[in-house]
Design a protein around this motif. Structure first.
Motif, PDB file in Angstrom:
ATOM      1  N   GLU A   1       4.273   9.970  -6.920  1.00  0.00           N
ATOM      2  CA  GLU A   1       4.913  10.299  -7.544  1.00  0.00           C
ATOM      3  C   GLU A   1       4.386  10.987  -9.206  1.00  0.00           C
ATOM      4  OE1 GLU A   1       8.230   8.738 -10.237  1.00  0.00           O
ATOM      5  OE2 GLU A   1       8.540   8.258  -8.399  1.00  0.00           O
ATOM      6  N   ARG A   2       3.463  10.182  -9.465  1.00  0.00           N
ATOM      7  CA  ARG A   2       2.561  10.524 -11.084  1.00  0.00           C
ATOM      8  C   ARG A   2       1.710  11.573 -10.714  1.00  0.00           C
ATOM      9  NH1 ARG A   2       0.848   5.160 -10.247  1.00  0.00           N
ATOM     10  NH2 ARG A   2      -1.077   5.977  -9.408  1.00  0.00           N
ATOM     11  N   SER A   3       1.574  12.226  -9.808  1.00  0.00           N
ATOM     12  CA  SER A   3       0.074  13.892  -9.460  1.00  0.00           C
ATOM     13  C   SER A   3       1.254  14.822  -9.248  1.00  0.00           C
ATOM     14  CB  SER A   3      -0.640  13.520  -8.444  1.00  0.00           C
ATOM     15  OG  SER A   3      -0.126  13.082  -7.350  1.00  0.00           O
ATOM     16  N   GLY A   4       3.196  14.313  -8.988  1.00  0.00           N
ATOM     17  CA  GLY A   4       3.410  15.879  -8.357  1.00  0.00           C
ATOM     18  C   GLY A   4       3.372  15.744  -7.123  1.00  0.00           C
ATOM     19  N   ARG A   5       3.031  15.298  -6.382  1.00  0.00           N
ATOM     20  CA  ARG A   5       2.734  15.558  -4.907  1.00  0.00           C
ATOM     21  C   ARG A   5       3.468  14.926  -3.481  1.00  0.00           C
ATOM     22  NH1 ARG A   5      -3.326  14.714  -1.995  1.00  0.00           N
ATOM     23  NH2 ARG A   5      -2.073  15.678  -0.865  1.00  0.00           N
TER      24      ARG A   5
ATOM     25  N   PRO B   1       5.037  12.946  -0.976  1.00  0.00           N
ATOM     26  CA  PRO B   1       4.139  11.905  -0.030  1.00  0.00           C
ATOM     27  C   PRO B   1       3.899  12.347   1.313  1.00  0.00           C
ATOM     28  CG  PRO B   1       6.227  10.923  -1.074  1.00  0.00           C
ATOM     29  CD  PRO B   1       6.240  12.398  -1.819  1.00  0.00           C
ATOM     30  N   SER B   2       4.641  12.837   1.752  1.00  0.00           N
ATOM     31  CA  SER B   2       4.274  13.667   2.998  1.00  0.00           C
ATOM     32  C   SER B   2       3.141  14.904   3.152  1.00  0.00           C
ATOM     33  CB  SER B   2       5.516  14.540   3.906  1.00  0.00           C
ATOM     34  OG  SER B   2       6.289  15.871   3.165  1.00  0.00           O
TER      35      SER B   2
ATOM     36  N   ILE C   1       0.845  -0.828   0.051  1.00  0.00           N
ATOM     37  CA  ILE C   1       0.088   0.107  -0.058  1.00  0.00           C
ATOM     38  C   ILE C   1       0.933   1.047  -0.020  1.00  0.00           C
ATOM     39  CG2 ILE C   1      -1.401   1.840   1.505  1.00  0.00           C
ATOM     40  CD1 ILE C   1      -2.774  -1.218   1.934  1.00  0.00           C
ATOM     41  N   ARG C   2       1.371   1.121   1.076  1.00  0.00           N
ATOM     42  CA  ARG C   2       2.839   2.780   1.082  1.00  0.00           C
ATOM     43  C   ARG C   2       3.499   2.598  -0.727  1.00  0.00           C
ATOM     44  NH1 ARG C   2       4.431   1.312   6.820  1.00  0.00           N
ATOM     45  NH2 ARG C   2       2.906   2.816   8.515  1.00  0.00           N
TER      46      ARG C   2
END
Length: 95
Positions: free
Chosen positions: A56-60, A62-63, A47-48
């Motif tokens: 990564e795909r959305s440009g966000r 992870p934190s 899941i992580r």
């Protein structure tokens, strides 16, 4: 870490699971809840990794996202095991 968790599956009128899973049937024909052995640590790791890939795909960063574990009737041992693996946000969803 292998634990016993409750998993909801469809059932035949006989109580036999539609998905072929093994486990003790805990309810009737309208839906079956089975106790099944689950590798919680491996599932959480997967899941992580999926969350990181989505970030990564959305440009966000992870934190900037949180994992909210929905316990929904899981036994206390399963919730405790999840906490031991680092989960800190839990929710319960009952109607």
């Amino acid at each position: 870490m292998i634990i016993q968790t409750r998993q909801r599956t469809g059932c035949h009128a006989s109580g036999e699971s539609l998905d072929g899973s093994k486990g003790e049937c805990l309810s009737g024909a309208q839906g079956c809840t089975k106790l099944a052995a689950v590798d919680l640590e491996a599932n959480l790791d997967q899941i992580r990794k999926r969350m990181e890939a989505a970030c990564e795909r959305s440009g966000r960063e992870p934190s900037s996202v949180s994992l909210l574990a929905v316990t929904k009737g899981q036994p206390p041992e399963a919730v405790r095991a999840a906490a031991d693996l680092g989960l800190r946000c839990f929710a319960e969803n009952r109607v």
